[in-house]
Design a protein around this motif. Structure first.
Motif, short mmCIF file in Angstrom:
data_model
loop_
_atom_site.label_atom_id
_atom_site.label_comp_id
_atom_site.label_asym_id
_atom_site.label_seq_id
_atom_site.Cartn_x
_atom_site.Cartn_y
_atom_site.Cartn_z
N TYR A 1 0.82 -1.22 0.00
CA TYR A 1 0.00 0.00 0.00
C TYR A 1 0.86 1.27 0.00
CZ TYR A 1 1.28 -0.93 4.78
OH TYR A 1 2.01 -1.21 5.90
N THR B 1 10.54 9.99 10.43
CA THR B 1 9.94 8.94 9.64
C THR B 1 10.68 8.84 8.31
OG1 THR B 1 7.82 8.27 8.64
CG2 THR B 1 8.09 10.61 8.97
N GLY B 2 10.06 8.14 7.35
CA GLY B 2 10.69 7.99 6.04
C GLY B 2 9.63 7.65 5.00
N GLY B 3 9.96 6.97 4.00
CA GLY B 3 10.82 5.82 3.82
C GLY B 3 11.12 5.16 5.17
N GLU B 4 12.19 4.41 5.18
CA GLU B 4 12.56 3.81 6.45
C GLU B 4 13.70 4.65 7.05
OE1 GLU B 4 11.53 1.78 8.71
OE2 GLU B 4 13.41 2.16 9.79
N THR C 1 9.18 6.57 13.82
CA THR C 1 8.31 5.57 13.21
C THR C 1 9.16 4.72 12.29
OG1 THR C 1 6.29 6.84 13.32
CG2 THR C 1 6.38 5.22 11.61
N THR C 2 9.13 3.40 12.50
CA THR C 2 10.02 2.51 11.78
C THR C 2 9.34 1.19 11.47
OG1 THR C 2 12.05 1.20 12.03
CG2 THR C 2 10.98 1.85 14.05
N SER D 1 5.83 -0.52 12.77
CA SER D 1 4.77 -0.94 11.86
C SER D 1 4.77 -2.45 11.72
CB SER D 1 4.96 -0.29 10.48
OG SER D 1 4.89 1.10 10.62
N VAL E 1 -1.80 -1.22 9.44
CA VAL E 1 -2.73 -0.62 8.48
C VAL E 1 -3.88 -1.60 8.26
CG1 VAL E 1 -2.99 0.18 6.09
CG2 VAL E 1 -0.92 0.73 7.37
N MET F 1 -5.25 5.13 3.90
CA MET F 1 -5.54 6.46 3.36
C MET F 1 -5.41 6.45 1.84
SD MET F 1 -4.15 9.09 6.14
CE MET F 1 -2.98 8.16 7.06
N MET G 1 3.25 7.27 -0.31
CA MET G 1 3.42 7.54 1.12
C MET G 1 4.89 7.53 1.55
SD MET G 1 1.12 8.45 3.20
CE MET G 1 -0.32 7.85 4.01
N1 SAM Z 1 9.00 2.91 7.17
C1 SAM Z 1 8.43 3.36 8.37
C2 SAM Z 1 7.24 2.52 8.78
O1 SAM Z 1 6.81 1.70 7.98
O2 SAM Z 1 6.80 2.70 9.91
C3 SAM Z 1 8.05 4.82 8.37
C4 SAM Z 1 7.41 5.39 7.12
S1 SAM Z 1 5.80 4.75 6.74
C5 SAM Z 1 5.41 5.69 5.31
C6 SAM Z 1 4.84 5.49 8.06
C7 SAM Z 1 3.51 4.84 8.29
O3 SAM Z 1 2.66 5.09 7.18
C8 SAM Z 1 3.54 3.33 8.48
O4 SAM Z 1 2.90 3.00 9.70
C9 SAM Z 1 2.76 2.81 7.31
O5 SAM Z 1 2.10 1.63 7.61
C10 SAM Z 1 1.82 3.97 7.03
N2 SAM Z 1 1.26 4.00 5.69
C11 SAM Z 1 1.88 3.89 4.51
N3 SAM Z 1 1.00 3.99 3.49
C12 SAM Z 1 -0.22 4.17 4.05
C13 SAM Z 1 -1.55 4.39 3.54
N4 SAM Z 1 -1.81 4.43 2.24
N5 SAM Z 1 -2.55 4.55 4.43
C14 SAM Z 1 -2.31 4.54 5.77
N6 SAM Z 1 -1.11 4.37 6.30
C15 SAM Z 1 -0.07 4.18 5.46
#
Ligand code: SAM
Ligand code: SF4
Length: 323
Positions: A26, A64-67, A93-94, A117, A159, A188, A318
């Motif tokens: 996603y 946050t990131g990416g990772e 957030t990782t 996550s 998610v 989202m 994202m």
């Molecule tokens: N890589 C790290 C991680 O996965 O936690 C940090 C970046 S990631 C983009 C941050 C959060 O965004 C994660 O918890 C991920 O599950 C969530 N995320 C990514 N795409 C999403 C979406 N379309 N809707 C809701 N949450 C989303």
């Protein structure tokens, strides 16, 4: 800092990289071209923005990131940020896979909380969702235990996906064993999230009530975000829901986002940004940076428009935004 609608903005999410060691379906499912290194803000540049933001009352920062942990120097950066005047809280957030080795340094740096996550604890499904080859969920469980043993405030973020109904009880079971909050995040409609089926948080709550019938909403404040929480006598941690789409919480929004390329984003839903990288690299004075931040915050939109896809102007994925 107040925006034009009187909301206090005191929280900034900072993406320090658009790169990632996973390929979540996603978020960043296939080889997406990474931003070149010279376009990514250097740590000194991010810290300059943070100093300006902190002077304006932004005191809480999420990395946050990416990772974020794939970027070298992440823990040192966090330590610098923690030691910046006006900064109260720095959290991370990782995806957790690189976390175990970095925990002692993060702890010493004074990290205020870590969100990990994990969309499932089923190893095969974890591989399907994230593209990870190996026993990722075992790693996650181990690092969660470590965080908990070190007394680090820890949350699990999952998610909501089509399979979550099956995965939710085992995920929530983490909160039974450890003082960890487990939060379910509504998908989202950003990036690849637009193409996937949304699952209702209420359905997941109903599934969880089969295992913890006394789950009851609590108004405890447990972080900087919009999650609402449930508690049960059988759980050490709380169960949270972040349902930005079905329960709009824009009137309480407290945040802005800084992308790894230095674009300040006042709302997740819209493509409008302020290019702080161009400003900084043009040799701006601190006053100019401060004014740009104030202007961007002031102009923050009243609300997202996730319920009307045609109005969503954000087309980045994202991992390029930071979640
Ligand atoms: N890589 C790290 C991680 O996965 O936690 C940090 C970046 S990631 C983009 C941050 C959060 O965004 C994660 O918890 C991920 O599950 C969530 N995320 C990514 N795409 C999403 C979406 N379309 N809707 C809701 N949450 C989303
Ligand atoms: Fe990477 Fe996090 Fe996106 Fe998954 S959600 S692809 S771990 S940035």
């Amino acid at each position: 800092m107040l925006d034009q609608y009187g909301r206090t903005i005191d929280y900034m999410r900072i993406s320090i990289t658009d790169r990632c060691n996973l390929r979540c379906r996603y978020c960043m499912p296939e080889a997406v071209e990474s931003v070149s290194h010279c376009d990514v803000l250097r740590y000194e540049e991010i810290l300059r923005i943070c100093r300006a933001a902190a002077r304006l009352g932004i005191s809480k920062f999420k990395i946050t990131g990416g990772e974020p942990l794939v970027r070298e120097g992440c823990t040192e950066f966090i330590e610098h940020l923690k030691n910046t005047e006006g900064v109260d809280q720095v959290t991370l957030t990782t995806n957790g896979l690189l976390l175990a080795d970095k925990l002692p340094a993060l702890y010493d740096a004074g990290i205020d909380g870590i969100n990990i996550s994990a969309d499932t604890l089923d190893s095969a499904r974890y591989g399907e969702i994230t593209g990870y080859k190996g026993n990722g969920t075992q790693k996650l469980l181990e690092v969660l235990e470590k965080c908990s043993a070190m007394g680090i405030k820890t949350k699990v973020n999952a998610v909501l996906l089509e399979q979550t109904e099956n995965d939710a009880p085992e995920l929530a079971g983490i909160a039974e064993r450890l003082s960890v909050d487990v939060r379910f995040i509504e998908l989202m409609p950003i990036g690849f999230g637009t193409t996937m089926k949304r699952v209702s948080p209420d359905d997941i709550l109903a599934v969880l009530r089969e295992s913890w019938p006394d789950l009851a909403e609590t108004d405890e404040k447990r972080g900087n975000g919009p999650a609402h929480y449930y508690k049960s006598s059988g759980l050490k941690g709380r169960i949270g829901f972040i349902d930005a789409v079905s329960h709009k919480f824009c009137s309480e929004c407290n945040r802005v986002r800084l992308t790894s390329t230095g674009m300040l984003k006042p709302c997740l839903c819209y493509s409008d940004t302020t290019d702080l990288r161009a400003l900084i690299r043009s040799g701006c004075k601190d006053e100019e940076l401060k004014s740009a931040l104030e202007r961007a915050v002031y102009q923050k939109p009243r609300a997202h428009c996730f319920d009307d896809g045609a109005q969503i102007t954000e087309h980045h994925i994202m991992s390029q935004i930071g979640g």
